[in-house]
Design an enzyme around this catalytic site. Structure first.
Site, PDB file in Angstrom:
ATOM      1  N   GLU A 274       4.698  -3.465  37.182  1.00  0.00           N
ATOM      2  CA  GLU A 274       4.204  -4.072  35.985  1.00  0.00           C
ATOM      3  C   GLU A 274       2.951  -4.963  36.592  1.00  0.00           C
ATOM      4  OE1 GLU A 274       6.725  -4.398  32.486  1.00  0.00           O
ATOM      5  OE2 GLU A 274       7.454  -6.065  33.627  1.00  0.00           O
TER       6      GLU A 274
ATOM      7  N   HIS B 180      10.993 -10.230  36.415  1.00  0.00           N
ATOM      8  CA  HIS B 180       9.941  -9.883  35.608  1.00  0.00           C
ATOM      9  C   HIS B 180       8.749 -10.922  36.000  1.00  0.00           C
ATOM     10  CE1 HIS B 180       7.434  -9.659  31.923  1.00  0.00           C
ATOM     11  NE2 HIS B 180       8.067  -8.662  31.888  1.00  0.00           N
TER      12      HIS B 180
ATOM     13  N   GLU C 257       6.787 -12.648  34.205  1.00  0.00           N
ATOM     14  CA  GLU C 257       7.123 -14.174  33.462  1.00  0.00           C
ATOM     15  C   GLU C 257       7.891 -14.887  34.063  1.00  0.00           C
ATOM     16  OE1 GLU C 257       7.573 -12.090  29.558  1.00  0.00           O
ATOM     17  OE2 GLU C 257       5.697 -11.399  29.790  1.00  0.00           O
TER      18      GLU C 257
ATOM     19  N   SER D 202       1.250  -2.896  28.593  1.00  0.00           N
ATOM     20  CA  SER D 202       0.621  -2.360  27.507  1.00  0.00           C
ATOM     21  C   SER D 202       0.588  -1.014  27.161  1.00  0.00           C
ATOM     22  CB  SER D 202      -1.048  -2.874  27.589  1.00  0.00           C
ATOM     23  OG  SER D 202      -1.216  -4.176  27.800  1.00  0.00           O
TER      24      SER D 202
ATOM     25  N   ASN E 190      11.662  -4.262  26.392  1.00  0.00           N
ATOM     26  CA  ASN E 190      11.852  -5.642  26.843  1.00  0.00           C
ATOM     27  C   ASN E 190      11.366  -6.445  25.663  1.00  0.00           C
ATOM     28  OD1 ASN E 190      11.800  -8.142  27.806  1.00  0.00           O
ATOM     29  ND2 ASN E 190      10.279  -7.874  29.380  1.00  0.00           N
TER      30      ASN E 190
ATOM     31  N   GLY F 164       0.820  -7.342  27.959  1.00  0.00           N
ATOM     32  CA  GLY F 164       0.639  -8.037  26.859  1.00  0.00           C
ATOM     33  C   GLY F 164      -1.144  -8.229  26.818  1.00  0.00           C
TER      34      GLY F 164
ATOM     35  N   LYS G   8      11.903  -9.436  25.085  1.00  0.00           N
ATOM     36  CA  LYS G   8      11.395 -11.199  25.514  1.00  0.00           C
ATOM     37  C   LYS G   8      12.076 -11.851  24.585  1.00  0.00           C
ATOM     38  CE  LYS G   8       7.177  -8.761  27.544  1.00  0.00           C
ATOM     39  NZ  LYS G   8       5.781  -9.120  28.074  1.00  0.00           N
TER      40      LYS G   8
HETATM   41  P1  PGA Z   1       3.648  -5.340  27.319  1.00  0.00           P
HETATM   42  O1  PGA Z   1       4.920  -5.886  28.068  1.00  0.00           O
HETATM   43  O2  PGA Z   1       4.215  -3.859  27.012  1.00  0.00           O
HETATM   44  O3  PGA Z   1       3.549  -6.053  25.960  1.00  0.00           O
HETATM   45  O4  PGA Z   1       2.494  -5.253  28.064  1.00  0.00           O
HETATM   46  C1  PGA Z   1       5.477  -5.180  29.111  1.00  0.00           C
HETATM   47  C2  PGA Z   1       6.577  -6.076  29.724  1.00  0.00           C
HETATM   48  O5  PGA Z   1       6.401  -7.212  30.100  1.00  0.00           O
HETATM   49  O6  PGA Z   1       7.590  -5.470  30.335  1.00  0.00           O
END
Ligand code: PGA
Length: 262
Positions: free
Chosen positions: A166, A94, A96, A213, A9, A172, A11
């Protein structure tokens, strides 16, 4: 075992030119790995260019969101059939989008239905926040998100659905869930709900990705767990080397598990 499915992903990162460079850099190594399903999800504008580069390869391409109407006065939105014109996958729900752009379980469900109708494979994201986790609400939150997000979906439609668990506190932050904690949610919360809705056979075949992560050095131990069937990778998918290493880890786990099952 279920075939491991790892998706990147990206983003809001990578211009069209950068996206093409990144995918060109990872493709030669990724093409050597045939026992893992893999995809990348660039931002909208880069999706057609990346899809063009990936044409005829084993690397699938997805979008990071989709609207639920086919056309009309919805400024700024992108319709499922437009996404399906250029790629095969889409992410919905997601965290976010839930936290910053007003996504709700109800709109996740609308997007999911419309995306499936357009023939897309859908990665549906669920996961609790830190506060919810600390309050012991993980099971309640994930159950609600899953039940409402998947409302009215049939077992036949579920063939094209992947769930991504997630935990928001792991995204992140560099602080992944432990393999045991993530597997516990996959195995004891998500899989039973899928079984209740779609039946044993379909639920067993569905992939449940972990996200938050994932890095080259923790990927293998996560993918080795019984109910972690892959990963949704953010930061570590933005570099060719680390994404390839994560896919390699998935490949090695597959070989080891298949040997032990013989
Ligand atoms: P990350 O993000 O691997 O940077 O923690 C995962 C995601 O949001 O899909």
């Amino acid at each position: 075992m279920r075939k491991i499915f790892v998706a990147g992903n990206w983003k809001l990162n990578k211009t069209i030119a950068e996206a093409k460079d990144l995918v060109n850099a990872m493709l030669p190594e990724l093409e050597k790995i045939t026992n893992v399903d893999k995809a990348v999800c660039p931002s909208y504008l880069a999706v057609p260019a990346v899809a063009e580069v990936c044409k005829g390869t084993s690397l699938k391409v997805g979008a990071q969101n989709v609207y639920w109407e086919d056309s009309g006065a919805f400024t700024g939105e992108v319709a499922p059939k437009m996404v399906a014109e250029v790629c095969d996958y889409v992410i919905v729900g997601h965290s976010e989008r839930r936290a910053m752009f007003g996504e709700t379980d109800e709109t996740v469900n609308k997007r999911l239905k419309a995306a499936l109708e357009a023939g897309l494979h859908v990665i549906v994201c669920v996961g609790e926040t830190l506060e919810e986790n600390e309050a012991g609400e993980t099971e309640a939150v994930v159950s609600r998100q899953l039940k409402q997000g998947l409302a009215d979906i049939t077992a036949a439609q579920a063939e094209k659905i992947t769930i991504a668990y997630e935990p928001v506190w792991a995204i992140g932050t560099g602080k992944a869930a432990t393999p045991e904690d993530a597997n516990n949610v996959h195995k004891n919360v998500i899989r039973p709900l899928l079984t209740a809705q779609f039946g044993e056979a379909r639920a067993q075949a569905m992939r449940i990705q972990y996200g938050g992560s994932i890095k080259p050095d923790n990927a293998a131990e996560l993918f080795a767990m019984s109910d972690i069937d892959g990963g949704l990778v953010g930061g570590a998918s933005l570099k060719a080397d680390s994404f390839v290493e994560i896919i390699r880890a998935a490949s090695m786990v597959t070989i080891v598990v298949e040997e032990s099952e013989k």
